[in-house]
Design a protein around this motif. Structure first.
Motif, PDB file in Angstrom:
ATOM      1  N   ASP A 150      23.645 -13.690  -3.477  1.00  0.00           N
ATOM      2  CA  ASP A 150      22.966 -14.172  -2.138  1.00  0.00           C
ATOM      3  C   ASP A 150      24.321 -14.657  -1.053  1.00  0.00           C
ATOM      4  O   ASP A 150      24.795 -15.382  -1.558  1.00  0.00           O
ATOM      5  CB  ASP A 150      21.842 -15.246  -2.232  1.00  0.00           C
ATOM      6  CG  ASP A 150      20.698 -14.957  -2.850  1.00  0.00           C
ATOM      7  OD1 ASP A 150      20.374 -13.673  -2.634  1.00  0.00           O
ATOM      8  OD2 ASP A 150      20.026 -15.473  -3.586  1.00  0.00           O
ATOM      9  N   ALA A 197      12.904 -15.009  -7.137  1.00  0.00           N
ATOM     10  CA  ALA A 197      13.995 -15.625  -8.377  1.00  0.00           C
ATOM     11  C   ALA A 197      15.410 -15.027  -8.004  1.00  0.00           C
ATOM     12  O   ALA A 197      16.145 -14.993  -8.630  1.00  0.00           O
ATOM     13  CB  ALA A 197      13.641 -15.363  -9.661  1.00  0.00           C
ATOM     14  N   GLY A 198      15.747 -15.029  -6.614  1.00  0.00           N
ATOM     15  CA  GLY A 198      17.088 -14.835  -6.162  1.00  0.00           C
ATOM     16  C   GLY A 198      17.555 -13.541  -6.245  1.00  0.00           C
ATOM     17  O   GLY A 198      16.863 -12.424  -6.703  1.00  0.00           O
ATOM     18  N   ASP A 199      18.818 -13.348  -5.604  1.00  0.00           N
ATOM     19  CA  ASP A 199      19.387 -11.927  -5.258  1.00  0.00           C
ATOM     20  C   ASP A 199      18.514 -11.313  -4.057  1.00  0.00           C
ATOM     21  O   ASP A 199      18.483 -10.188  -4.038  1.00  0.00           O
ATOM     22  CB  ASP A 199      19.631 -11.104  -6.346  1.00  0.00           C
ATOM     23  CG  ASP A 199      21.044 -11.354  -7.006  1.00  0.00           C
ATOM     24  OD1 ASP A 199      21.568 -12.402  -6.664  1.00  0.00           O
ATOM     25  OD2 ASP A 199      21.417 -11.008  -7.943  1.00  0.00           O
ATOM     26  N   SER A 243      12.139 -10.495  -7.733  1.00  0.00           N
ATOM     27  CA  SER A 243      13.611 -10.817  -8.000  1.00  0.00           C
ATOM     28  C   SER A 243      14.444  -9.727  -7.559  1.00  0.00           C
ATOM     29  O   SER A 243      13.841  -8.593  -7.589  1.00  0.00           O
ATOM     30  CB  SER A 243      13.663 -11.380  -9.389  1.00  0.00           C
ATOM     31  OG  SER A 243      14.979 -12.003  -9.611  1.00  0.00           O
ATOM     32  N   ASP A 244      15.758  -9.983  -7.310  1.00  0.00           N
ATOM     33  CA  ASP A 244      16.536  -9.044  -7.253  1.00  0.00           C
ATOM     34  C   ASP A 244      16.164  -7.761  -6.202  1.00  0.00           C
ATOM     35  O   ASP A 244      16.152  -6.641  -6.604  1.00  0.00           O
ATOM     36  CB  ASP A 244      16.867  -8.359  -8.914  1.00  0.00           C
ATOM     37  CG  ASP A 244      17.440  -9.557  -9.375  1.00  0.00           C
ATOM     38  OD1 ASP A 244      18.877  -9.929  -9.330  1.00  0.00           O
ATOM     39  OD2 ASP A 244      16.844 -10.112 -10.165  1.00  0.00           O
ATOM     40  N   GLY A 298      20.456 -16.657  -5.831  1.00  0.00           N
ATOM     41  CA  GLY A 298      21.018 -15.625  -6.774  1.00  0.00           C
ATOM     42  C   GLY A 298      22.466 -15.447  -6.706  1.00  0.00           C
ATOM     43  O   GLY A 298      23.156 -16.020  -5.606  1.00  0.00           O
ATOM     44  N   HIS A 318      17.665 -18.398 -11.141  1.00  0.00           N
ATOM     45  CA  HIS A 318      18.034 -16.984 -10.881  1.00  0.00           C
ATOM     46  C   HIS A 318      18.614 -16.517 -12.358  1.00  0.00           C
ATOM     47  O   HIS A 318      18.033 -15.522 -12.972  1.00  0.00           O
ATOM     48  CB  HIS A 318      19.026 -16.584  -9.976  1.00  0.00           C
ATOM     49  CG  HIS A 318      19.502 -15.292  -9.896  1.00  0.00           C
ATOM     50  ND1 HIS A 318      18.636 -14.134  -9.525  1.00  0.00           N
ATOM     51  CD2 HIS A 318      20.680 -14.653 -10.250  1.00  0.00           C
ATOM     52  CE1 HIS A 318      19.036 -13.319  -9.579  1.00  0.00           C
ATOM     53  NE2 HIS A 318      20.530 -13.285  -9.975  1.00  0.00           N
ATOM     54  N   ASP A 319      19.576 -17.114 -12.989  1.00  0.00           N
ATOM     55  CA  ASP A 319      20.207 -16.511 -14.059  1.00  0.00           C
ATOM     56  C   ASP A 319      19.924 -17.267 -15.327  1.00  0.00           C
ATOM     57  O   ASP A 319      20.322 -18.537 -15.295  1.00  0.00           O
ATOM     58  CB  ASP A 319      21.855 -16.513 -13.894  1.00  0.00           C
ATOM     59  CG  ASP A 319      22.458 -15.743 -15.346  1.00  0.00           C
ATOM     60  OD1 ASP A 319      21.832 -15.536 -16.169  1.00  0.00           O
ATOM     61  OD2 ASP A 319      23.578 -15.630 -15.123  1.00  0.00           O
ATOM     62  N   HIS A 367      17.834 -11.895 -12.458  1.00  0.00           N
ATOM     63  CA  HIS A 367      19.150 -11.615 -12.791  1.00  0.00           C
ATOM     64  C   HIS A 367      19.452 -10.346 -13.494  1.00  0.00           C
ATOM     65  O   HIS A 367      20.112  -9.315 -13.071  1.00  0.00           O
ATOM     66  CB  HIS A 367      19.985 -12.680 -13.278  1.00  0.00           C
ATOM     67  CG  HIS A 367      21.507 -12.481 -13.566  1.00  0.00           C
ATOM     68  ND1 HIS A 367      22.180 -12.184 -12.345  1.00  0.00           N
ATOM     69  CD2 HIS A 367      22.177 -12.344 -14.716  1.00  0.00           C
ATOM     70  CE1 HIS A 367      23.488 -12.231 -12.768  1.00  0.00           C
ATOM     71  NE2 HIS A 367      23.496 -12.396 -14.009  1.00  0.00           N
TER      72      HIS A 367
END
Length: 160
Positions: free
Chosen positions: A61, A35-37, A7-8, A58, A84-85, A110
């Motif tokens: 993104d 999981a995003g970003d 993630s991230d 995310g 994500h969050d 996140h």
């Protein structure tokens, strides 16, 4: 089934190319969960060279990252939710259970804070960030092992 959870990654500011200690774990992955970003789609193409990638959108993104806000999938019989969050820490398990009522595991990001927590028949897992550790001692990723619908191992691994 070996799953690498990320993630991230925050490319290109933090992720210029796949860090060598991350690549070590990706080489024998069966699947990658992000999981995003991601921030830019080129990271997804880079990850896909190692294994199939499942990703959620995310808050950082860009428009070129084609991903849903949430995702539900089954990996070797294990029901997995992704977002994500996950919201504030207080009430997180109950909130994610309501959001993903059939899930055995929810992977999220996140906060950049690694977390592995269980309760009420649900395991929630934040792999942290391999490239933007913020106030954490290390950049991290997650390693998950799934066998016949059971999560047999969940580990947060430092990579910096």
């Amino acid at each position: 089934m070996k799953v690498v959870a990320l993630s991230d990654t925050h490319a290109p500011r933090r992720w210029h190319s796949c860090p060598p200690r991350v690549a070590e774990h990706l080489r024998d992955a069966d699947v990658i969960l992000h999981a995003g970003d991601v921030c830019v789609a080129s990271v997804l193409a880079e990850l896909a060279a190692y294994a199939p990638v499942h990703v959620v959108k995310g808050n950082n993104d860009g428009p070129d990252v084609d991903a849903p806000e949430t995702l539900e999938l089954t990996l070797d019989g294990l029901r997995v939710g992704m977002i994500h969050d996950s919201g504030p820490a207080n009430g997180r398990l109950a909130r994610l259970r309501r959001r993903f009522p059939a899930a055995d595991l929810v992977v999220f990001g996140h906060s950049h804070i690694p977390l592995d927590e269980s309760g009420g028949g649900l395991r929630i897992f934040n792999p942290g960030s391999p490239t933007d550790r913020r106030r954490q001692p290390h950049g991290t990723l997650g390693l998950l092992t799934i066998e016949d619908g059971v999560l047999t191992r969940a580990e947060i691994v430092p990579v910096t």
